[in-house]
Design an enzyme around this catalytic site. Structure first.
Site, PDB file in Angstrom:
ATOM      1  N   HIS A  51       0.842  -1.187   0.000  1.00 32.64           N
ATOM      2  CA  HIS A  51       0.000   0.000   0.000  1.00 32.64           C
ATOM      3  C   HIS A  51       0.884   1.246   0.000  1.00 32.64           C
ATOM      4  O   HIS A  51       2.088   1.166   0.279  1.00 32.64           O
ATOM      5  CB  HIS A  51      -0.931  -0.011   1.206  1.00 32.64           C
ATOM      6  CG  HIS A  51      -2.023  -1.028   1.088  1.00 32.64           C
ATOM      7  ND1 HIS A  51      -3.095  -1.080   1.958  1.00 32.64           N
ATOM      8  CD2 HIS A  51      -2.230  -2.036   0.186  1.00 32.64           C
ATOM      9  CE1 HIS A  51      -3.895  -2.074   1.613  1.00 32.64           C
ATOM     10  NE2 HIS A  51      -3.396  -2.665   0.539  1.00 32.64           N
ATOM     11  N   GLU A  53       1.224   3.821   1.930  1.00 37.77           N
ATOM     12  CA  GLU A  53       1.886   4.187   3.175  1.00 37.77           C
ATOM     13  C   GLU A  53       3.130   3.320   3.405  1.00 37.77           C
ATOM     14  O   GLU A  53       4.189   3.814   3.834  1.00 37.77           O
ATOM     15  CB  GLU A  53       0.930   4.010   4.360  1.00 37.77           C
ATOM     16  CG  GLU A  53      -0.371   4.790   4.222  1.00 37.77           C
ATOM     17  CD  GLU A  53      -1.498   3.982   3.586  1.00 37.77           C
ATOM     18  OE1 GLU A  53      -2.636   4.092   4.057  1.00 37.77           O
ATOM     19  OE2 GLU A  53      -1.211   3.231   2.621  1.00 37.77           O
ATOM     20  N   SER A 170     -20.379  11.798 -37.778  1.00 38.34           N
ATOM     21  CA  SER A 170     -20.072  12.216 -36.401  1.00 38.34           C
ATOM     22  C   SER A 170     -18.581  12.444 -36.171  1.00 38.34           C
ATOM     23  O   SER A 170     -18.176  12.718 -35.039  1.00 38.34           O
ATOM     24  CB  SER A 170     -20.559  11.144 -35.414  1.00 38.34           C
ATOM     25  OG  SER A 170     -19.890   9.912 -35.638  1.00 38.34           O
ATOM     26  N   ASP A 202     -18.816   1.551 -37.285  1.00 37.57           N
ATOM     27  CA  ASP A 202     -17.518   2.202 -37.112  1.00 37.57           C
ATOM     28  C   ASP A 202     -16.332   1.238 -37.018  1.00 37.57           C
ATOM     29  O   ASP A 202     -15.187   1.674 -37.155  1.00 37.57           O
ATOM     30  CB  ASP A 202     -17.533   3.068 -35.852  1.00 37.57           C
ATOM     31  CG  ASP A 202     -18.590   4.162 -35.907  1.00 37.57           C
ATOM     32  OD1 ASP A 202     -18.957   4.572 -37.027  1.00 37.57           O
ATOM     33  OD2 ASP A 202     -19.037   4.604 -34.834  1.00 37.57           O
TER      34      ASP A 202
END
Length: 387
Positions: A51, A53, A170, A202
């Site tokens: 983690h 810390e 578009s 697309d």
């Protein structure tokens, strides 16, 4: 800007180095300050790893000086998971003060880490840039608080809410900076989803291209009748180098022959129960939860997103607004199919954030549904069985 805020912004930048790499864990940054200067930094790189810390304490490589302060973007854990509790390590190290950003979103843990630290003699300050720290972990926060994956939708629209001209043109409504930011969000989410219509029109690649690198999240194609498999030309997501990251979401109405065809290509298929060729979004969400997929980024088309909204399964919305007007009733709208006769029936966004990307603006926030919402069957077609 206060000293606390300046150090917390540095911790946020550290956390962002693991953008998209920590699922199902949150992104967290931490730094140790002695006599007003940063002496060590750390961030959580991936699930199962140290983690933030612990990484910062390891980077320091010695016992913190008297009066040292630990800055961390998220409340330290106080329970044993893959790794031991960070609160124990902080107390053992002799950290004098801890300054935290967001509180643990898990209702069962929220605030308990702070209590453990205070009981261990650590001075605790909380809530520094709390909103920014919480916003960093939209997906994790939703997952840990609800047990459900975050369903978010993204689109680029004109100022009058259109996603394409009447002919379907578009490309491109938004500019390059906005499209680049869209790829950044693709990089964050564990999965991206589109409908069969978008795939056929697309043939998108559906990868995240950020900083010259290309990564591939899980790619969902919603195709209740497996029309994309019946096409003579197979879409690229079924044949490219990332095809094993593609999952076609369909129904028993699609035909097992097409399912077998996809399997021979290395493409996965989720056949969800349904009385019609429409895929059930609640069933899809449950399957994602079972598979540990904590968030899905829906990019269209309009039919898919509208269906998602109608059944109240859309949690978050990203909308890039371009300084463009069509002023054409026959232009293609982003969302449709509801009958909203009063403001009380309108859907709103909460925890709204605004950003500017070139000439375009991004508005994003959590979808807030009204108590009563009505589907307008007269105007919303149900002939598209892509979902």
């Amino acid at each position: 800007m206060s000293e606390h805020e300046a150090f917390m912004r540095r911790a946020l930048a550290l956390a962002g180095r693991a953008w998209g790499d920590t699922h199902p864990n949150p992104m967290v940054g931490a730094l140790i300050v002695e006599n007003g200067a940063v002496v060590a930094e750390g961030f959580h790189a991936r699930a199962g790893g140290p983690h933030a810390e612990i990484a910062a304490l390891a980077a320091l490589g010695r016992k913190p000086a008297p009066g040292a302060t630990l800055y961390v973007t998220l409340e330290p854990c106080c329970t044993h998971g893959r790794t031991p509790p960070c609160t124990d390590a902080i107390v053992r190290a002799g950290i004098a003060r801890m300054v935290a950003g967001a509180t643990d979103p898990n209702p069962a843990h929220a605030g308990k880490g702070f209590d453990v630290l205070r009981a261990g003699g650590v001075e605790v300050a909380t809530g520094v840039l709390a909103a920014e720290c919480a916003d960093l972990n939209l997906i994790f926060n939703h997952w840990i608080a609800t047990g459900r994956p975050l369903f978010a939708a993204k689109s680029g629209v004109t100022l009058d809410g259109k996603v394409a001209t009447r002919t379907g043109d578009s490309k491109w409504i938004t500019g390059e900076p906005a499209r680049a930011d869209g790829h950044r969000w693709r990089r964050l989410f564990p999965a991206i989803a589109v409908g069969a219509g978008t795939i056929r029109a697309d043939n998108p690649r559906l990868t995240a291209r950020v900083g010259g690198a290309e990564t591939c999240p899980w790619r969902f194609v919603f195709d209740g009748l497996l029309r994309t498999v019946a096409d003579a030309a197979m879409p690229g997501v079924y044949t490219d180098e990332f095809r094993e990251r593609t999952i076609v979401v369909t129904t028993p109405h699609g035909g097992m022959g097409y399912v077998r065809k996809l399997a021979t290509l290395g493409v996965k298929t989720w056949v969800l129960p349904s009385a019609s060729p429409k895929v059930s979004f609640p069933d899809f969400r449950r399957r994602c939860a079972e598979e540990g997929i904590t968030g899905v980024f829906f990019e269209g088309g309009a039919q898919l997103l509208s269906e998602l909204l109608q059944v109240r399964e859309l949690d978050y919305l990203f909308t890039y607004h371009a300084p463009v007007l069509f002023a054409d009733d026959k232009g293609k709208s982003l969302l449709r199919g509801l009958r909203t006769e009063a403001m009380a029936n309108a859907i709103r966004l909460g925890q709204v954030r605004h950003e500017v990307h070139g000439d375009d603006t991004l508005m994003r926030g959590f979808v807030k549904y009204p108590e009563k919402m009505f589907v307008d069957e007269a105007t919303f077609t149900r002939k598209n069985y892509g979902v």
